[in-house]
Scaffold this motif. Structure first.
Motif, short mmCIF file in Angstrom:
data_model
loop_
_atom_site.label_atom_id
_atom_site.label_comp_id
_atom_site.label_asym_id
_atom_site.label_seq_id
_atom_site.Cartn_x
_atom_site.Cartn_y
_atom_site.Cartn_z
N ALA A 16 0.93 -1.04 0.05
CA ALA A 16 0.00 0.04 0.06
C ALA A 16 0.92 1.20 0.04
O ALA A 16 0.53 2.13 -0.60
N GLU A 17 1.97 1.10 0.82
CA GLU A 17 2.59 2.34 0.55
C GLU A 17 3.40 2.76 -0.51
O GLU A 17 3.48 3.87 -1.02
N THR A 18 3.98 1.70 -1.26
CA THR A 18 4.58 1.91 -2.53
C THR A 18 3.57 2.34 -3.68
O THR A 18 4.00 3.28 -4.34
N LYS A 19 2.36 1.82 -3.52
CA LYS A 19 1.37 2.08 -4.60
C LYS A 19 0.96 3.54 -4.25
O LYS A 19 0.66 4.35 -5.17
N ALA A 20 0.92 4.03 -3.06
CA ALA A 20 0.41 5.39 -2.76
C ALA A 20 1.48 6.35 -3.38
O ALA A 20 1.25 7.42 -3.80
N MET A 21 2.94 5.86 -2.98
CA MET A 21 4.12 6.81 -3.44
C MET A 21 3.84 6.74 -5.12
O MET A 21 3.94 8.11 -5.75
N LEU A 22 3.53 5.73 -5.76
CA LEU A 22 3.47 5.87 -7.34
C LEU A 22 2.48 6.78 -7.68
O LEU A 22 2.50 7.52 -8.50
N GLU A 23 1.06 6.75 -6.91
CA GLU A 23 -0.04 7.46 -7.35
C GLU A 23 0.21 8.97 -7.15
O GLU A 23 -0.49 9.86 -7.63
N THR A 24 1.15 9.26 -5.87
CA THR A 24 1.09 10.85 -5.63
C THR A 24 2.41 11.27 -5.98
O THR A 24 2.23 12.45 -5.89
N TYR A 25 3.32 10.60 -6.68
CA TYR A 25 4.57 11.22 -7.03
C TYR A 25 4.46 12.42 -7.90
O TYR A 25 3.91 12.35 -8.95
N GLY A 26 5.15 13.47 -7.44
CA GLY A 26 5.24 14.83 -8.43
C GLY A 26 4.11 15.60 -8.14
O GLY A 26 4.05 16.55 -8.83
N LYS A 27 3.12 15.13 -7.38
CA LYS A 27 1.96 16.00 -7.17
C LYS A 27 1.84 16.72 -5.75
O LYS A 27 2.51 16.33 -5.03
N GLN A 28 0.97 17.60 -5.81
CA GLN A 28 0.68 17.99 -4.26
C GLN A 28 -0.80 17.47 -3.85
O GLN A 28 -1.77 17.33 -4.59
N VAL A 29 -0.32 16.70 -2.75
CA VAL A 29 -1.76 15.67 -2.30
C VAL A 29 -1.87 16.23 -0.76
O VAL A 29 -0.95 16.49 0.04
#
Length: 177
Positions: free
Chosen positions: A147-160
């Motif tokens: 879950a942590e790595t998936k969240a990282m991929l989903e949010t990378y480069g963004k402002q969340v």
């Protein structure tokens, strides 16, 4: 018996600090950055809010080192991955367990909250680190991603921003007991 308590926080990008400030409003307890406190001997309970970062909770190990076995520790983690995911919680708790003495881990109340990140505000060192980490994680087969790595991929480069102050209600209730 009313316990003497303090809120300490270790924040990388501001989410843990924001939660600590709101928890102060809800409970009346003082909130202080963990680096600013030299002596914790006057407190019965330490309420610790720390950001999840690089496999650990920012400042937790240093805070636990200043505590006596008679004190109570409450740990509240703040990270990007969803704390309702049991695999994520297991991973976070393993990290906590590796940072504090066993008696604190066994007796602590643990809570997990979602935080925020703005990749544009990271300094160069952390942007490079995250870039390398994301490239490595992206190469993993999906079944090996947690879950942590998936969240990282989903949010990378963004402002969340997943900060939700309503999730502090049960924590404030416990503190006031």
């Amino acid at each position: 018996m009313v316990k003497k308590q303090i809120i300490l926080y270790g924040s990388r990008y501001g989410s843990a600090r924001r939660y600590a400030e709101r928890l102060t409003e809800m409970t009346g307890l003082e909130a202080v950055e963990y680096k600013e406190v030299k002596n914790l001997g006057d407190y019965d309970r330490i309420v610790y809010l720390g950001s999840l970062y690089a496999g650990g909770v920012t400042g937790l190990k240093q805070t636990a080192a200043k505590m006596s076995p008679q004190q109570e520790l409450m740990v509240i983690t703040v990270g990007l991955a969803d704390p309702t995911n049991s695999a994520n919680v297991t991973h976070v708790r393993q990290s906590i367990k590796s940072q504090i003495p066993e008696h604190f881990y066994n007796e602590s109340r643990l809570f997990h909250l979602r935080g925020a990140i703005d990749y544009t505000k990271l300094n160069l060192k952390y942007r490079l680190m995250m870039s390398l980490l994301v490239k490595k994680v992206a190469k993993l087969p999906e079944e090996q991603q947690n879950a942590e790595t998936k969240a990282m991929l989903e949010t990378y480069g963004k402002q969340v921003d997943f900060v939700d102050f309503n999730t502090l209600q049960p924590i404030a209730g416990f503190i006031k007991e």
